[in-house]
Write a protein that holds these residues in place. Sequence first.
Motif, PDB file in Angstrom:
ATOM      1  N   LYS A   5       0.824  -1.206   0.000  1.00 26.65           N
ATOM      2  CA  LYS A   5       0.000   0.000   0.000  1.00 26.65           C
ATOM      3  C   LYS A   5       0.863   1.263   0.000  1.00 26.65           C
ATOM      4  N   TYR A   6       2.055   1.148   0.534  1.00 27.49           N
ATOM      5  CA  TYR A   6       2.947   2.305   0.550  1.00 27.49           C
ATOM      6  C   TYR A   6       3.646   2.490  -0.797  1.00 27.49           C
ATOM      7  N   LYS A   7       4.113   1.359  -1.386  1.00 29.02           N
ATOM      8  CA  LYS A   7       4.868   1.445  -2.641  1.00 29.02           C
ATOM      9  C   LYS A   7       3.973   1.400  -3.877  1.00 29.02           C
ATOM     10  N   GLU A   8       3.001   0.486  -3.900  1.00 31.04           N
ATOM     11  CA  GLU A   8       2.125   0.300  -5.069  1.00 31.04           C
ATOM     12  C   GLU A   8       0.675   0.270  -4.600  1.00 31.04           C
ATOM     13  N   PRO A   9       0.089   1.411  -4.376  1.00 30.91           N
ATOM     14  CA  PRO A   9      -1.295   1.434  -3.843  1.00 30.91           C
ATOM     15  C   PRO A   9      -2.303   0.744  -4.749  1.00 30.91           C
ATOM     16  N   ASN A  10      -2.060   0.679  -6.050  1.00 28.69           N
ATOM     17  CA  ASN A  10      -3.010   0.094  -6.986  1.00 28.69           C
ATOM     18  C   ASN A  10      -2.633  -1.332  -7.378  1.00 28.69           C
ATOM     19  N   ILE A  26      -2.662  -6.741  -3.600  1.00 25.89           N
ATOM     20  CA  ILE A  26      -3.200  -6.347  -2.288  1.00 25.89           C
ATOM     21  C   ILE A  26      -4.476  -7.101  -1.979  1.00 25.89           C
TER      22      ILE A  26
END
Length: 364
Positions: free
Chosen positions: A158-163, A167
């Motif tokens: 969520k910090y590096k690749e929110p999309n 996840i």
Amino acid sequence: MHRTYSMRQSRAPTASQIENPPPPSSSTKAGRLFGRSPVGHVFRRQAAGAFGPDLAKKLSQLVKMEKNVMRSMELVGRERMEVAQQLSIWGEACDDDVSDVTDKLGVLIYEIGELEDQFVDRYDQYRVTIKSIRNIEASVQPSRDRKQKITDQIAQLKYKEPNSPRIVVLEQELVRAEAESLVAEAQLSNITREKLKAAFTYQFDAMREHCEKLAIIAGYGKHLLELVDDTPVTPGETRNAYDGYEASKAIIQDCEDALTNWVSSHASVSSKLSTRARTLSQRRKANAAKHREGQGVDLANQDQPMKSDRDSWVPAGEHRGAHEGQEEEEYEDEEEEEVEEANVNGEGGREREGERSAHDAVTA
């Protein structure tokens, strides 16, 4: 022992052993890596908390420390048997009464050493049961670690690749991991309580039997001492011939019978609760029973009510009425103050009018 009747002859199981069969020999009596030296004690205690899962480290250290305790008790029992033999050997060269009594005392002390050895076996039941709790804790640790690992991965994504589509996958895995963890935690909680009660029941029952039998041996040991003639003699005077051989044998036989027939239900020492402790215990059991049946526990009288401001405990719907009542009280206070001021002013006006009339009369 070396000459006379001894308890070390083969004999039938005692009443206590029939009622509660003895456990197998303690696991601490074999497979010693460090022998009997205290070095092994220190190494086990320090190494126990350095390895294994974090959840089970503290209990692992307790298990190893209890193993040290058991080996120390085993050493005490063995040393006591050797002391009993040495006491009997020393007494052979003494007078008849001292020789006979020391021989019988050696029998009793040797019996204490045997009781110590039996106590170690029963104490091991407690240690093994505590050890089972440690094993359950160790089995629960992986589920905790897995849940924490997935949580960290989700936070990192969520910090590096929110999309990132990963996840969603990790969140689904986290749900399954939390469900597994809940089951494991519930099993740990249930087993911990069950095994804890069972373990210390083994320990306290073993302690009770051991101490009661020690008290029996101590009592008969004092009876043996009565056979020794300690009356002072003058130089050249001879003591009476000793004739207590049959009496000493009878005392030893009575002691063996008392030890053989001892059962926990006939224990001399009993723990009695005070009235307050018994009432609190019964109340706690009643509350626990209500909780198991799904009823709420009444805590209305649990604590004393707190003293605080009136408005902080008034429901929200009643705040306005309370303020209105306060305003009415303030209005009534203001009216009373106005009346008092009017009364004071009236009395002052009448006094001033009387003074003017008196002045006018004097002037005329």
